[in-house]
Design a protein around this motif. Structure first.
Motif, mmCIF file in Angstrom:
data_model
loop_
_atom_site.group_PDB
_atom_site.id
_atom_site.type_symbol
_atom_site.label_atom_id
_atom_site.label_comp_id
_atom_site.label_asym_id
_atom_site.label_seq_id
_atom_site.Cartn_x
_atom_site.Cartn_y
_atom_site.Cartn_z
ATOM 1 N N ARG A 243 0.839 -1.198 0.000
ATOM 2 C CA ARG A 243 0.000 0.000 0.000
ATOM 3 C C ARG A 243 0.876 1.251 0.000
ATOM 4 O O ARG A 243 1.897 1.313 0.686
ATOM 5 C CB ARG A 243 -0.910 0.003 1.228
ATOM 6 N N ASP A 244 0.453 2.259 -0.770
ATOM 7 C CA ASP A 244 1.224 3.497 -0.894
ATOM 8 C C ASP A 244 2.706 3.169 -1.107
ATOM 9 O O ASP A 244 3.576 3.584 -0.331
ATOM 10 C CB ASP A 244 1.039 4.350 0.368
ATOM 11 N N THR B 124 5.384 3.583 8.202
ATOM 12 C CA THR B 124 4.798 4.734 7.510
ATOM 13 C C THR B 124 4.030 4.282 6.276
ATOM 14 O O THR B 124 4.523 3.492 5.470
ATOM 15 C CB THR B 124 5.901 5.727 7.096
ATOM 16 N N GLY B 125 2.809 4.795 6.144
ATOM 17 C CA GLY B 125 1.973 4.422 5.021
ATOM 18 C C GLY B 125 1.227 3.125 5.244
ATOM 19 O O GLY B 125 0.394 2.728 4.426
ATOM 20 N N VAL B 126 1.506 2.449 6.354
ATOM 21 C CA VAL B 126 0.860 1.170 6.648
ATOM 22 C C VAL B 126 0.115 1.263 7.974
ATOM 23 O O VAL B 126 -1.112 1.307 8.014
ATOM 24 C CB VAL B 126 1.889 0.019 6.692
ATOM 25 N N PHE C 263 -1.502 -5.705 8.359
ATOM 26 C CA PHE C 263 -2.315 -4.527 8.051
ATOM 27 C C PHE C 263 -2.825 -4.580 6.611
ATOM 28 O O PHE C 263 -3.933 -4.129 6.316
ATOM 29 C CB PHE C 263 -1.506 -3.253 8.286
ATOM 30 N N GLU C 264 -2.024 -5.129 5.707
ATOM 31 C CA GLU C 264 -2.468 -5.252 4.319
ATOM 32 C C GLU C 264 -3.649 -6.206 4.210
ATOM 33 O O GLU C 264 -4.542 -6.010 3.371
ATOM 34 C CB GLU C 264 -1.307 -5.724 3.450
ATOM 35 N N ALA D 234 -7.867 4.217 9.402
ATOM 36 C CA ALA D 234 -7.452 4.061 8.009
ATOM 37 C C ALA D 234 -6.526 2.869 7.831
ATOM 38 O O ALA D 234 -6.524 2.222 6.782
ATOM 39 C CB ALA D 234 -6.761 5.333 7.520
ATOM 40 N N ALA D 235 -5.746 2.546 8.861
ATOM 41 C CA ALA D 235 -4.873 1.373 8.792
ATOM 42 C C ALA D 235 -5.677 0.097 8.613
ATOM 43 O O ALA D 235 -5.149 -0.910 8.135
ATOM 44 C CB ALA D 235 -4.009 1.281 10.054
#
Length: 640
Positions: free
Chosen positions: A328-329, A454-456, A496-497, A539-540
């Motif tokens: 992600r991201d 970060t981003g996750v 998290f994914e 959001a995570a």
């Protein structure tokens, strides 16, 4: 610097002599005042994954005299095996994995024209995808146009390494470069392959014998080649700590030296045939210390074997860690790759491989490979990181950390040896159990927010990130009988994914996005800290939020909630406003139809009253976010 006297000229007295030497006790007194009496150990002292203590400040007494007195190019080679800078500092060894040899060759030549000066080729084999090399002719196609005297090539063929090595050696006569000048790393690592996939096509004894026979053949045909690789990245990708990765490296090296010696090859000659691969991850200082400690560890083993001088010619390749990459991201992976590369450079790696930022998603395109290549080129030619030997040497912190990592790794190595060596330890599951425990502890630290991705897990981006890639072809299965429990690689972001994938599947299935209404109380300054935190937290898990600048009363918040169409609300504000309005807001939200009322922050002694008012769940940092978000998804109907 000295003090000047207008009448007598320049004095020889240093300015520093005018100040009394500070003591640690004085410093601690100032620290205690700054942290207002909080526990020093809990507030300012941290520990690495290996339990190594990291102080908030280091002084001369923290240094390691033997390391500080060491000189680059001299044993134990902690400060590097070279006494002078070689070229621009390190080899840019980029990874190629295209299936077709001709297409892979095109990518190789593009890499070399773009600034790389080394190539790592993934070769298709059971358990892994890569270039399909079935003959010497395929290998000739792959390497056509390469100057192997200037740009080394390394094979990464896993369980197919012996066949790939034979194809490469057979192809040398068909290339334009004399075999005597070719720099090739054949990448045979039967112990590492056994650890990774749990099985080998032949017995491990036969695999070791084949590797030694190939080493003899390679030494005769291509004297600059290295046949055997000690690949410690296998243990890292499965979850090993820095010290345990080095312990596995050392134990594997010992096993190979013993096998060579049993076949009549001296340790000095064996070391000429061995290369090393270690991981570089986003903990820059840990990577630096690990690489410096690796050289010290290898030298100690070589010296104990009577071949200490041969360690001066060791070759250590650092590979950017796959386990830190995120799907992600994926743009954030460029930051991760830069840290991996910088740590490898400052630690003194001889060659570095940086992954494309889309590596966790599928096949890399030209742009992703170019970005990976340019990270190294910028650090090399613009930042000049390779122009200084051991630039971190002399730092009290780095010298101390290097020493502690080396000592810890040596102790862990002794534990492996006490089990009968690396092969016996793998057969007993000793290595796998230790790595699984370390991986579990790391996953818990990420889930509870003690370590962020970060981003996750921190600042995740909801919606389309603009990245699309071709999916990677599935690897063929390993069908041989399993001899040991395999060390499967994993990425830190995977839990998290999985949550994000579940949310996406729900949206695709229902046409709706999981959403929570934020009942933010008061002005922005009152609730922004918790509103921002809860927005990122949810959001995570793929859950979006409905936000405003804030509501002046419980009634206003409930009215807005009723109009939003949401079924779940989360109360957000300061502790002061919670004391005044939280209970009333919870009651109003329930009355307005909220099926689930959440509250950001710990309830303290108000938990019973808040629950009685209608708060169903409290969300706060320190709790297991993966577990909490999984439960929320179930309550929101995202998963059953």
């Amino acid at each position: 610097m000295t003090a000047a006297n207008p009448a007598q000229g320049v004095s020889a007295t240093p300015l520093a002599s005018d100040f009394e030497a500070a003591t640690r006790e004085q410093w601690l007194a100032l620290v205690d005042k700054a942290i207002k009496g909080a526990d020093f150990e809990k507030k300012l002292v941290t520990r690495t994954a290996d339990g190594i203590r990291v102080e908030p400040i280091y002084v001369r007494s923290n240094g390691v005299p033997e390391l500080q007195a060491a000189i680059p190019g001299q044993a134990p080679f902690t400060r590097g095996a070279a006494s002078t800078v070689r070229g621009l500092g390190w080899e840019i060894r980029q990874r190629i994995s295209a299936l077709d040899p001709a297409r892979a060759n095109t990518q190789i030549l593009t890499e070399l024209e773009g600034g790389s000066n080394g190539i790592l080729v993934d070769v298709e084999a059971p358990g892994q995808t890569g270039c399909r090399i079935k003959s010497a002719a395929d290998m000739t196609t792959l390497l056509s146009g390469m100057r192997l005297d200037l740009a080394p090539v390394e094979l990464n063929a896993g369980l197919g390494a012996p066949d790939a090595a034979r194809h490469l050696l057979a192809s040398l006569s068909g290339l334009s470069i004399p075999a005597q000048s070719a720099q090739v790393l054949l990448g045979l690592d039967p112990i590492g392959s056994l650890a990774r996939w749990g099985a080998l096509p032949v017995s491990v004894e036969q695999a070791l014998a084949d590797a030694i026979a190939l080493a003899r053949e390679a030494a005769a045909k291509a004297p600059l080649s290295r046949t055997v690789r000690v690949d410690a990245t296998i243990y890292h990708e499965a979850g090993a700590t820095e010290a345990y990765e080095l312990a596995a490296l050392g134990a594997t090296l010992i096993a190979y030296l013993r096998a060579f010696e049993a076949a009549g090859v001296s340790p000095s000659d064996a070391l000429k045939q061995i290369s090393f691969a270690v991981s570089a991850d986003t903990d820059l200082f840990a990577t630096v210390a690990k690489l410096r400690a690796a050289r010290r560890l290898i030298w100690r083993i070589a010296d104990a074997s009577g071949a200490g001088d041969a360690a001066a010619n060791l070759h250590i390749a650092a590979r950017a860690s796959f386990r830190v990459m995120a799907q992600r991201d994926p743009w954030t992976n460029m930051l991760r790759s830069t840290l991996c590369c910088a740590g490898a450079v400052l630690g003194g790696a001889d060659a570095i491989t940086v992954l494309p930022f889309t590596a966790a998603l599928g096949e890399a395109d030209d742009f992703a490979r170019r970005c990976a290549r340019n990270i190294q080129i910028v650090l090399q030619e613009e930042s000049w990181l390779g122009r200084v030997l051991d630039p971190m040497g002399g730092s009290w912190y780095i010298e101390s950390l290097t020493d502690e990592v080396a000592k810890t790794a040596w102790g862990l190595l002794q534990e492996i040896e006490s089990k009968g060596g690396i092969l016996a330890a793998l057969e007993q599951g000793f290595v796998q159990d230790k790595i699984a425990a370390d991986a579990s502890a790391r996953a818990k630290a990420i889930a509870t927010g003690r370590s962020d991705l970060t981003g996750v897990s921190a600042f995740p981006l909801l919606g389309d990130d603009g990245v699309t890639v071709a999916p990677r072809e599935a690897a063929s299965p390993v069908t041989w009988k399993q001899a040991v429990r395999p060390l499967a690689p994993h990425r830190l972001a995977e839990p998290f994914e999985a949550l994000r994938d579940a949310a996406d599947a729900y949206t695709k299935r229902s046409g709706k996005t999981p959403v929570v209404f934020l009942a933010s109380l008061g002005q922005v300054i009152d609730h922004t800290a918790r509103s921002t935190w809860i927005k990122n937290y949810l959001a995570a898990g793929g859950i979006s939020v409905l936000t405003t600048d804030g509501y002046a009363s419980a009634e206003e918040a409930a009215k807005a909630f009723a109009a939003s169409g949401a079924t779940t609300a989360c109360i957000c504000s300061s502790d002061a406003l919670y004391a005044e309005h939280a209970e009333a807001t919870a009651k109003a939200l329930k009355a307005a139809g909220a099926k689930l009322v959440l509250m950001a922050g710990r309830p303290g002694d108000k938990e019973a009253a808040l629950k009685a008012a209608g708060v169903d769940q409290f969300l706060f940092s320190g709790a297991d976010a993966v577990q909490t978000l999984t439960g929320l998804q179930q309550k929101l109907g995202v998963t059953s």
